[in-house]
Design a protein around this motif. Structure first.
Motif, mmCIF file in Angstrom:
data_model
loop_
_atom_site.group_PDB
_atom_site.id
_atom_site.type_symbol
_atom_site.label_atom_id
_atom_site.label_comp_id
_atom_site.label_asym_id
_atom_site.label_seq_id
_atom_site.Cartn_x
_atom_site.Cartn_y
_atom_site.Cartn_z
ATOM 1 N N ILE A 69 -56.560 44.088 -39.791
ATOM 2 C CA ILE A 69 -56.440 42.719 -39.293
ATOM 3 C C ILE A 69 -57.749 42.259 -38.680
ATOM 4 C CG2 ILE A 69 -55.301 41.280 -37.547
ATOM 5 C CD1 ILE A 69 -52.750 42.962 -38.041
ATOM 6 N N LYS A 70 -58.402 43.141 -37.915
ATOM 7 C CA LYS A 70 -59.685 42.780 -37.291
ATOM 8 C C LYS A 70 -60.723 42.458 -38.361
ATOM 9 C CE LYS A 70 -63.075 44.491 -33.896
ATOM 10 N NZ LYS A 70 -63.891 43.364 -34.069
ATOM 11 N N ARG A 71 -60.749 43.246 -39.415
ATOM 12 C CA ARG A 71 -61.709 43.008 -40.508
ATOM 13 C C ARG A 71 -61.440 41.660 -41.184
ATOM 14 N NH1 ARG A 71 -66.527 43.356 -42.432
ATOM 15 N NH2 ARG A 71 -66.679 43.913 -44.605
ATOM 16 N N ILE A 72 -60.188 41.348 -41.446
ATOM 17 C CA ILE A 72 -59.824 40.078 -42.071
ATOM 18 C C ILE A 72 -60.226 38.912 -41.176
ATOM 19 C CG2 ILE A 72 -57.854 38.619 -42.710
ATOM 20 C CD1 ILE A 72 -56.524 41.182 -43.805
ATOM 21 N N LEU A 73 -59.919 39.015 -39.883
ATOM 22 C CA LEU A 73 -60.264 37.929 -38.959
ATOM 23 C C LEU A 73 -61.770 37.741 -38.854
ATOM 24 C CD1 LEU A 73 -57.685 38.470 -36.072
ATOM 25 C CD2 LEU A 73 -57.623 36.776 -37.912
ATOM 26 N N ASP A 74 -62.512 38.846 -38.814
ATOM 27 C CA ASP A 74 -63.978 38.746 -38.771
ATOM 28 C C ASP A 74 -64.515 38.024 -40.005
ATOM 29 O OD1 ASP A 74 -64.066 40.060 -36.341
ATOM 30 O OD2 ASP A 74 -64.613 42.013 -37.198
ATOM 31 N N LEU A 75 -63.980 38.377 -41.171
ATOM 32 C CA LEU A 75 -64.428 37.725 -42.407
ATOM 33 C C LEU A 75 -64.034 36.250 -42.436
ATOM 34 C CD1 LEU A 75 -63.652 40.556 -44.978
ATOM 35 C CD2 LEU A 75 -65.901 39.785 -44.218
ATOM 36 N N GLU A 76 -62.831 35.923 -42.000
ATOM 37 C CA GLU A 76 -62.409 34.519 -41.968
ATOM 38 C C GLU A 76 -63.268 33.707 -41.007
ATOM 39 O OE1 GLU A 76 -58.220 34.571 -41.058
ATOM 40 O OE2 GLU A 76 -57.677 34.818 -43.172
ATOM 41 N N ASN A 77 -63.580 34.298 -39.842
ATOM 42 C CA ASN A 77 -64.434 33.598 -38.877
ATOM 43 C C ASN A 77 -65.836 33.386 -39.442
ATOM 44 O OD1 ASN A 77 -62.396 33.392 -36.970
ATOM 45 N ND2 ASN A 77 -62.962 35.302 -35.971
ATOM 46 N N LEU A 82 -70.023 29.822 -41.805
ATOM 47 C CA LEU A 82 -70.907 29.493 -42.925
ATOM 48 C C LEU A 82 -70.551 28.156 -43.557
ATOM 49 C CD1 LEU A 82 -71.263 33.023 -44.553
ATOM 50 C CD2 LEU A 82 -72.982 31.789 -43.233
ATOM 51 N N SER A 83 -69.268 27.856 -43.667
ATOM 52 C CA SER A 83 -68.855 26.559 -44.211
ATOM 53 C C SER A 83 -69.338 25.426 -43.325
ATOM 54 C CB SER A 83 -67.334 26.491 -44.344
ATOM 55 O OG SER A 83 -66.894 27.400 -45.307
ATOM 56 N N SER A 84 -69.220 25.621 -42.030
ATOM 57 C CA SER A 84 -69.692 24.607 -41.093
ATOM 58 C C SER A 84 -71.199 24.415 -41.232
ATOM 59 C CB SER A 84 -69.341 25.028 -39.662
ATOM 60 O OG SER A 84 -69.880 24.136 -38.736
ATOM 61 N N ARG A 85 -71.926 25.507 -41.375
ATOM 62 C CA ARG A 85 -73.390 25.428 -41.528
ATOM 63 C C ARG A 85 -73.770 24.726 -42.836
ATOM 64 N NH1 ARG A 85 -77.970 24.340 -39.470
ATOM 65 N NH2 ARG A 85 -79.686 25.555 -40.257
ATOM 66 N N VAL A 86 -73.039 25.007 -43.908
ATOM 67 C CA VAL A 86 -73.301 24.350 -45.199
ATOM 68 C C VAL A 86 -73.103 22.851 -45.062
ATOM 69 C CG1 VAL A 86 -72.389 24.035 -47.537
ATOM 70 C CG2 VAL A 86 -72.865 26.328 -46.692
ATOM 71 N N HIS A 87 -72.025 22.424 -44.381
ATOM 72 C CA HIS A 87 -71.787 20.990 -44.191
ATOM 73 C C HIS A 87 -72.904 20.353 -43.373
ATOM 74 C CE1 HIS A 87 -67.992 20.908 -46.218
ATOM 75 N NE2 HIS A 87 -67.457 21.799 -45.411
ATOM 76 N N GLU A 88 -73.376 21.058 -42.342
ATOM 77 C CA GLU A 88 -74.491 20.545 -41.537
ATOM 78 C C GLU A 88 -75.742 20.375 -42.395
ATOM 79 O OE1 GLU A 88 -75.254 23.180 -38.278
ATOM 80 O OE2 GLU A 88 -73.222 22.980 -37.489
ATOM 81 N N LEU A 89 -76.047 21.372 -43.214
ATOM 82 C CA LEU A 89 -77.243 21.314 -44.049
ATOM 83 C C LEU A 89 -77.125 20.243 -45.126
ATOM 84 C CD1 LEU A 89 -77.993 25.128 -44.398
ATOM 85 C CD2 LEU A 89 -79.276 23.450 -43.063
ATOM 86 N N GLU A 90 -75.934 20.085 -45.712
ATOM 87 C CA GLU A 90 -75.733 19.031 -46.707
ATOM 88 C C GLU A 90 -75.939 17.659 -46.094
ATOM 89 O OE1 GLU A 90 -71.786 19.921 -48.076
ATOM 90 O OE2 GLU A 90 -72.532 21.037 -49.826
ATOM 91 N N ALA A 91 -75.423 17.459 -44.884
ATOM 92 C CA ALA A 91 -75.589 16.174 -44.205
ATOM 93 C C ALA A 91 -77.056 15.927 -43.867
ATOM 94 C CB ALA A 91 -74.736 16.127 -42.934
ATOM 95 N N ALA A 92 -77.750 16.968 -43.407
ATOM 96 C CA ALA A 92 -79.169 16.824 -43.083
ATOM 97 C C ALA A 92 -79.986 16.511 -44.333
ATOM 98 C CB ALA A 92 -79.693 18.101 -42.418
ATOM 99 N N LEU A 93 -79.667 17.158 -45.436
ATOM 100 C CA LEU A 93 -80.373 16.906 -46.687
ATOM 101 C C LEU A 93 -80.120 15.480 -47.176
ATOM 102 C CD1 LEU A 93 -82.093 17.901 -49.063
ATOM 103 C CD2 LEU A 93 -79.983 18.723 -50.120
ATOM 104 N N ALA A 94 -78.874 15.045 -47.113
ATOM 105 C CA ALA A 94 -78.545 13.682 -47.539
ATOM 106 C C ALA A 94 -79.275 12.663 -46.675
ATOM 107 C CB ALA A 94 -77.040 13.454 -47.471
#
Length: 144
Positions: A69-77, A82-94
């Protein structure tokens, strides 16, 4: 108040998650859910923490041990970060592309003329067919 605001004492968080407060303390010691601490060192859980506690209970009910469970939660977090960072970078690029000085956008008009457009806008839609032949290295001279 958003989902990451620490608002719940351990008794309230345990009730919302359907667990015993001692279970929450154990999960904190194991690093499964780490609530924030007040200046008096008491635990404060966010709604996100409560949702994670419910997920732990669901995964445990499916037969996973706490280490799995700890491994799954770590991966989900990590995926969420990373998804949040991708959205930030996409917005900055746009923003960068749209604000780039000297950027010009052109479209073809109905009669074949070149129309200059503002960046980020579209030309008028038509149902006309336009033939285009790109300029290649072979065509190092303009047609005569």
């Amino acid at each position: 108040m958003d989902e990451s605001t620490p608002a719940f004492a351990i008794a309230v968080a345990a009730e919302l998650a359907g667990m015993h407060p001692q279970t929450l303390r154990q999960y904190d010691r194991l690093g499964l859910v780490s609530p924030t601490r007040t200046s008096g060192r008491s635990r404060r859980y966010s709604m996100r923490d409560v949702m994670q506690l419910r997920e732990i209970a669901a995964l445990g009910a499916e037969g996973l041990n706490l280490e799995g469970i700890k491994r799954i939660l770590d991966l989900e977090n990590r995926v969420a970060e990373l998804s949040s960072r991708v959205h930030e970078l996409e917005a900055a690029l746009a923003d960068e592309l749209l604000a780039k000085p000297g950027r010009r956008v052109f479209a073809a008009g109905a009669a074949g003329e070149v129309i200059s457009l503002r960046a980020g806008t579209r030309g008028e839609r038509t149902d006309q067919v336009v033939l285009w032949r790109p300029f290649t290295k072979r065509d190092n001279q303009l047609p005569r």
